[in-house]
Design a protein around this motif. Structure first.
Motif, PDB file in Angstrom:
ATOM      1  N   LYS A 174       1.061 -83.699   6.090  1.00  0.00           N
ATOM      2  CA  LYS A 174       1.088 -84.453   7.521  1.00  0.00           C
ATOM      3  C   LYS A 174       0.542 -83.930   8.672  1.00  0.00           C
ATOM      4  CE  LYS A 174       4.690 -87.046   9.656  1.00  0.00           C
ATOM      5  NZ  LYS A 174       6.157 -87.248   9.872  1.00  0.00           N
ATOM      6  N   LYS A 175      -0.010 -84.679   9.662  1.00  0.00           N
ATOM      7  CA  LYS A 175      -0.243 -84.164  10.970  1.00  0.00           C
ATOM      8  C   LYS A 175       0.565 -83.612  11.673  1.00  0.00           C
ATOM      9  CE  LYS A 175      -2.349 -86.263  15.192  1.00  0.00           C
ATOM     10  NZ  LYS A 175      -1.250 -85.707  16.061  1.00  0.00           N
ATOM     11  N   ASN A 176       0.506 -82.520  12.399  1.00  0.00           N
ATOM     12  CA  ASN A 176       1.384 -81.803  13.198  1.00  0.00           C
ATOM     13  C   ASN A 176       2.238 -80.878  12.445  1.00  0.00           C
ATOM     14  OD1 ASN A 176       0.184 -82.186  15.612  1.00  0.00           O
ATOM     15  ND2 ASN A 176       1.618 -84.027  15.915  1.00  0.00           N
ATOM     16  N   THR A 177       2.164 -80.725  10.850  1.00  0.00           N
ATOM     17  CA  THR A 177       2.724 -80.017  10.127  1.00  0.00           C
ATOM     18  C   THR A 177       2.333 -78.352  10.508  1.00  0.00           C
ATOM     19  OG1 THR A 177       2.918 -81.435   8.323  1.00  0.00           O
ATOM     20  CG2 THR A 177       3.388 -79.296   7.749  1.00  0.00           C
ATOM     21  N   LYS A 178       3.432 -77.530  10.596  1.00  0.00           N
ATOM     22  CA  LYS A 178       3.364 -76.265  10.794  1.00  0.00           C
ATOM     23  C   LYS A 178       3.423 -75.507   9.264  1.00  0.00           C
ATOM     24  CE  LYS A 178       6.558 -75.155  14.015  1.00  0.00           C
ATOM     25  NZ  LYS A 178       7.233 -74.088  14.812  1.00  0.00           N
ATOM     26  N   ILE A 179       2.524 -74.747   9.038  1.00  0.00           N
ATOM     27  CA  ILE A 179       2.385 -74.082   7.759  1.00  0.00           C
ATOM     28  C   ILE A 179       2.397 -72.599   8.000  1.00  0.00           C
ATOM     29  CG2 ILE A 179       1.436 -75.982   6.583  1.00  0.00           C
ATOM     30  CD1 ILE A 179      -1.114 -74.640   6.701  1.00  0.00           C
ATOM     31  N   TYR A 180       2.749 -71.947   6.752  1.00  0.00           N
ATOM     32  CA  TYR A 180       2.624 -70.439   6.816  1.00  0.00           C
ATOM     33  C   TYR A 180       1.915 -69.805   5.757  1.00  0.00           C
ATOM     34  CZ  TYR A 180       4.193 -65.389   6.630  1.00  0.00           C
ATOM     35  OH  TYR A 180       4.104 -64.062   6.649  1.00  0.00           O
ATOM     36  N   VAL A 181       0.880 -69.125   6.014  1.00  0.00           N
ATOM     37  CA  VAL A 181      -0.148 -68.686   5.049  1.00  0.00           C
ATOM     38  C   VAL A 181      -0.066 -66.889   5.102  1.00  0.00           C
ATOM     39  CG1 VAL A 181      -2.604 -68.614   4.326  1.00  0.00           C
ATOM     40  CG2 VAL A 181      -1.556 -70.765   5.329  1.00  0.00           C
ATOM     41  N   PRO A 182       0.787 -66.557   4.129  1.00  0.00           N
ATOM     42  CA  PRO A 182       0.703 -65.066   4.029  1.00  0.00           C
ATOM     43  C   PRO A 182      -0.497 -64.301   3.877  1.00  0.00           C
ATOM     44  CG  PRO A 182       2.161 -66.041   2.649  1.00  0.00           C
ATOM     45  CD  PRO A 182       1.328 -67.106   2.880  1.00  0.00           C
ATOM     46  N   SER A 183      -1.636 -64.910   3.427  1.00  0.00           N
ATOM     47  CA  SER A 183      -2.760 -64.255   2.990  1.00  0.00           C
ATOM     48  C   SER A 183      -3.689 -63.725   4.219  1.00  0.00           C
ATOM     49  CB  SER A 183      -3.613 -65.134   2.148  1.00  0.00           C
ATOM     50  OG  SER A 183      -3.079 -65.272   1.002  1.00  0.00           O
ATOM     51  N   ILE A 184      -3.239 -64.492   5.578  1.00  0.00           N
ATOM     52  CA  ILE A 184      -4.080 -64.208   6.872  1.00  0.00           C
ATOM     53  C   ILE A 184      -3.186 -63.326   7.676  1.00  0.00           C
ATOM     54  CG2 ILE A 184      -5.233 -66.356   6.349  1.00  0.00           C
ATOM     55  CD1 ILE A 184      -3.778 -67.436   8.940  1.00  0.00           C
ATOM     56  N   VAL A 190      11.375 -65.089  13.907  1.00  0.00           N
ATOM     57  CA  VAL A 190      12.452 -65.454  13.213  1.00  0.00           C
ATOM     58  C   VAL A 190      12.527 -64.735  11.890  1.00  0.00           C
ATOM     59  CG1 VAL A 190      13.777 -67.246  12.039  1.00  0.00           C
ATOM     60  CG2 VAL A 190      12.728 -67.482  14.264  1.00  0.00           C
ATOM     61  N   ASP A 191      13.617 -64.227  11.420  1.00  0.00           N
ATOM     62  CA  ASP A 191      13.872 -63.385  10.198  1.00  0.00           C
ATOM     63  C   ASP A 191      13.689 -64.690   9.009  1.00  0.00           C
ATOM     64  OD1 ASP A 191      14.082 -61.480   8.159  1.00  0.00           O
ATOM     65  OD2 ASP A 191      16.238 -61.358   8.560  1.00  0.00           O
ATOM     66  N   PHE A 192      12.815 -64.510   8.052  1.00  0.00           N
ATOM     67  CA  PHE A 192      12.714 -65.538   7.034  1.00  0.00           C
ATOM     68  C   PHE A 192      12.410 -64.899   5.667  1.00  0.00           C
ATOM     69  CE2 PHE A 192       8.392 -64.545   8.537  1.00  0.00           C
ATOM     70  CZ  PHE A 192       7.645 -64.560   7.405  1.00  0.00           C
ATOM     71  N   GLU A 193      12.491 -65.763   4.605  1.00  0.00           N
ATOM     72  CA  GLU A 193      12.009 -65.388   3.374  1.00  0.00           C
ATOM     73  C   GLU A 193      11.536 -66.635   2.823  1.00  0.00           C
ATOM     74  OE1 GLU A 193      15.301 -64.676   0.703  1.00  0.00           O
ATOM     75  OE2 GLU A 193      16.584 -66.176   1.598  1.00  0.00           O
ATOM     76  N   LEU A 194      10.412 -66.271   1.874  1.00  0.00           N
ATOM     77  CA  LEU A 194       9.504 -67.419   1.174  1.00  0.00           C
ATOM     78  C   LEU A 194      10.253 -67.511  -0.338  1.00  0.00           C
ATOM     79  CD1 LEU A 194       5.869 -65.850   1.967  1.00  0.00           C
ATOM     80  CD2 LEU A 194       7.545 -67.333   3.321  1.00  0.00           C
ATOM     81  N   GLY A 222       6.173 -74.123   7.630  1.00  0.00           N
ATOM     82  CA  GLY A 222       5.945 -72.995   8.581  1.00  0.00           C
ATOM     83  C   GLY A 222       7.252 -72.861   9.205  1.00  0.00           C
ATOM     84  N   GLY A 223       8.390 -73.577   9.160  1.00  0.00           N
ATOM     85  CA  GLY A 223       9.682 -73.423   9.853  1.00  0.00           C
ATOM     86  C   GLY A 223       9.710 -73.184  11.190  1.00  0.00           C
ATOM     87  N   SER A 224      10.070 -72.119  11.592  1.00  0.00           N
ATOM     88  CA  SER A 224      10.138 -71.896  13.163  1.00  0.00           C
ATOM     89  C   SER A 224       9.038 -70.767  13.499  1.00  0.00           C
ATOM     90  CB  SER A 224      11.579 -71.168  13.561  1.00  0.00           C
ATOM     91  OG  SER A 224      12.519 -72.036  13.340  1.00  0.00           O
ATOM     92  N   CYS A 225       8.088 -70.614  12.620  1.00  0.00           N
ATOM     93  CA  CYS A 225       6.912 -69.841  13.144  1.00  0.00           C
ATOM     94  C   CYS A 225       6.381 -70.020  14.302  1.00  0.00           C
ATOM     95  CB  CYS A 225       6.031 -69.516  11.728  1.00  0.00           C
ATOM     96  SG  CYS A 225       5.174 -70.691  11.398  1.00  0.00           S
ATOM     97  N   LYS A 226       5.888 -68.938  14.963  1.00  0.00           N
ATOM     98  CA  LYS A 226       5.295 -69.472  16.431  1.00  0.00           C
ATOM     99  C   LYS A 226       3.799 -69.478  16.221  1.00  0.00           C
ATOM    100  CE  LYS A 226       6.293 -65.421  18.361  1.00  0.00           C
ATOM    101  NZ  LYS A 226       6.509 -64.450  19.419  1.00  0.00           N
ATOM    102  N   LEU A 272       0.053 -71.564  11.293  1.00  0.00           N
ATOM    103  CA  LEU A 272      -1.050 -72.747  11.424  1.00  0.00           C
ATOM    104  C   LEU A 272      -0.377 -73.968  11.775  1.00  0.00           C
ATOM    105  CD1 LEU A 272      -3.481 -71.308   8.769  1.00  0.00           C
ATOM    106  CD2 LEU A 272      -3.591 -70.818  10.970  1.00  0.00           C
ATOM    107  N   LEU A 273      -1.401 -74.906  12.509  1.00  0.00           N
ATOM    108  CA  LEU A 273      -0.888 -76.185  12.848  1.00  0.00           C
ATOM    109  C   LEU A 273      -1.896 -77.239  12.060  1.00  0.00           C
ATOM    110  CD1 LEU A 273       0.871 -78.267  14.269  1.00  0.00           C
ATOM    111  CD2 LEU A 273      -0.846 -77.770  15.921  1.00  0.00           C
ATOM    112  N   VAL A 274      -1.314 -78.070  11.101  1.00  0.00           N
ATOM    113  CA  VAL A 274      -2.543 -79.052  10.549  1.00  0.00           C
ATOM    114  C   VAL A 274      -2.688 -80.139  11.600  1.00  0.00           C
ATOM    115  CG1 VAL A 274      -2.588 -80.767   8.800  1.00  0.00           C
ATOM    116  CG2 VAL A 274      -1.485 -78.605   8.058  1.00  0.00           C
ATOM    117  N   ASP A 275      -3.781 -80.094  12.129  1.00  0.00           N
ATOM    118  CA  ASP A 275      -4.162 -81.220  13.285  1.00  0.00           C
ATOM    119  C   ASP A 275      -5.550 -81.770  13.240  1.00  0.00           C
ATOM    120  OD1 ASP A 275      -3.397 -82.789  15.321  1.00  0.00           O
ATOM    121  OD2 ASP A 275      -3.903 -81.062  16.955  1.00  0.00           O
TER     122      ASP A 275
END
Length: 441
Positions: free
Chosen positions: A365-375, A62-66, A432-436, A391-394
């Protein structure tokens, strides 16, 4: 409280050196499974519940911006979470030795099907209920709904199920993720997929109303076409002006159509955890590792047996073991783990550990999707794939408090490889939004 912890090898990174916390192996309700250099299991060797969070790697990103903050005051500031049953549990119960899914359901006055719905990590034969793990027995008031939008053409294509079909097979056949299949077919038990009925039709392709971004794309196309038509009718000078205006409008429209991922934390601590390998503990006489009931699971060297007790988990022959719900005496304190449901072990929540995807955090929160640009772009050891930053916080950790994420990388050698290449110990974290979420192994 029983001891049950993976050898997570959590590090404190100072001047590119690390210090392994010896007492990290004593935290309760933490399990991870050792595989060493064994080949990764195939889709047929793992359950649908393990594969459920993963997206189809062939789907476009998905096209996104931070963004530093949310510019839309009407937008929800809640973290984007993976839609999974049991996310908002009102009450948990720690399983005890001798418990069954039926006993727990009866104790809390719920139907057995409700128990499975609230705990998708438990298979419907209830053979992977783990002593000491927490299970949901009461839903919270904000539990997410899994019903898809039925308005318009909600499903563009269906498949008639035959005897050999599974959710994983259908998802693979039609080029969708298992999670998408469950979203399109909410009547199917998410994770276990044990109620597919032969002869019935199931949705395998979302219709126009089921496409997450179809509305935005259609609107943008219509606007563009309208602007082109208006431009043709004008004079040369006016046309030039309108084209300029059109470009600005198009640019603004394009920007607004991008998914915005809000920053959650700046410069959060970033560390790794992994699984100890049996080769790391050689020596000592051969001893028998047994279940709490005294059944011999297998024989290992005494040093490794001590490590199993200290770390709480490991491999014995071709079996995966975890500390059971009894005191440990003479290495008679283990239980086997279902390798199909949890090929890489269990998190503190009792869900499956997923290499290069699972994150341990205590303030997200558990099951939160996050986006980490550094990796983003990291080539991952053990695979030729590059990480997309999702990534998935789990999981949780006792050894740090907040503003810190712990990245599960499967083995110590993977940590050494990544740390040598990147030397990253502080990262910015975004929604994380809609990141895969991708299955890198």
């Amino acid at each position: 409280m029983r001891l049950s912890l993976a050898a997570i090898g959590l590090l404190t990174l100072f001047n590119t050196q690390f210090v392994a916390k010896a007492d990290v192996f004593s935290w309760s309700n933490k399990l991870a499974v050792i595989h060493g250099d064994a080949p990764a299991p195939t889709a047929n060797e793992v359950s649908a519940s393990y594969l459920a969070p993963f997206a189809n790697e062939h789907e476009p990103e998905v096209d996104f911006e931070l963004v530093e903050h949310d510019d839309d005051d009407t937008a929800s500031n809640r973290l984007s979470v993976l839609r999974k049953r049991g996310d908002d549990c009102g009450k948990y119960y720690s399983a005890k030795r001798g418990d069954t899914c039926g006993k727990i359901s009866k104790k809390y006055g719920i139907k057995l099907d409700q128990f499975y719905d609230m705990n998708p990590q438990v298979n419907h034969a209830c053979t992977n209920l783990h002593t000491g793990k927490k299970y949901c027995v009461e839903t919270g008031s904000t539990a997410p709904s899994h019903k898809r939008d039925e308005s318009g053409s909600g499903c563009a294509k269906t498949h008639k199920v035959s005897g050999s079909d599974t959710c994983v097979k259908l998802a693979k056949k039609y080029g969708i993720s298992v999670n998408e299949f469950y979203d399109m077919n909410p009547q199917v038990h998410r994770g276990s997929c044990d109620n597919l009925d032969n002869g019935k039709q199931y949705c395998v392709k979302a219709g126009s109303s089921g496409s997450k971004f179809s509305g935005k794309v259609a609107s943008f196309s219509e606007d563009s076409g309208s602007k082109k038509s208006a431009s043709k009718k004008s004079s040369s000078k006016k046309s030039s002006s309108k084209k300029s205006s059109s470009k600005k409008s198009s640019s603004s429209s394009s920007s607004s159509s991008k998914e915005k991922r809000k920053k959650l934390q700046s410069k959060a601590a970033f560390t790794y955890y992994w699984i100890a390998h049996p080769d790391d503990y050689k020596g000592g006489k051969s001893v028998a590792v047994k279940t709490c009931g005294g059944k011999t699971i297998g024989k290992v060297g005494e040093k490794y047996a001590d490590a199993l007790v200290m770390e709480g988990t490991g491999v014995v022959g071709n079996k995966i073991v975890n500390l059971g719900g009894c005191s440990c005496s003479g290495y008679k304190c283990f239980e086997e783990v279902d390798k199909k449901d949890d090929p890489y072990g269990l998190t503190a929540y009792g869900s499956a550990l997923r290499p290069y995807i699972t994150i341990a955090a205590n303030d997200l929160k558990k099951n939160t999707k996050i986006y980490v640009p550094s990796i983003v772009g990291w080539t991952l050891p053990g695979t030729n794939k590059k990480h997309n930053g999702c990534l998935l916080v789990d999981d949780q950790s006792w050894s740090f408090s907040s503003h810190h994420i712990d990245f599960y990388v499967y083995s110590m050698k993977h940590y050494k490889s990544l740390d040598k290449q990147h030397r990253v110990n502080k990262v910015d974290i975004y929604e994380g939004g809609s990141c895969k979420l991708l299955n890198y192994l």
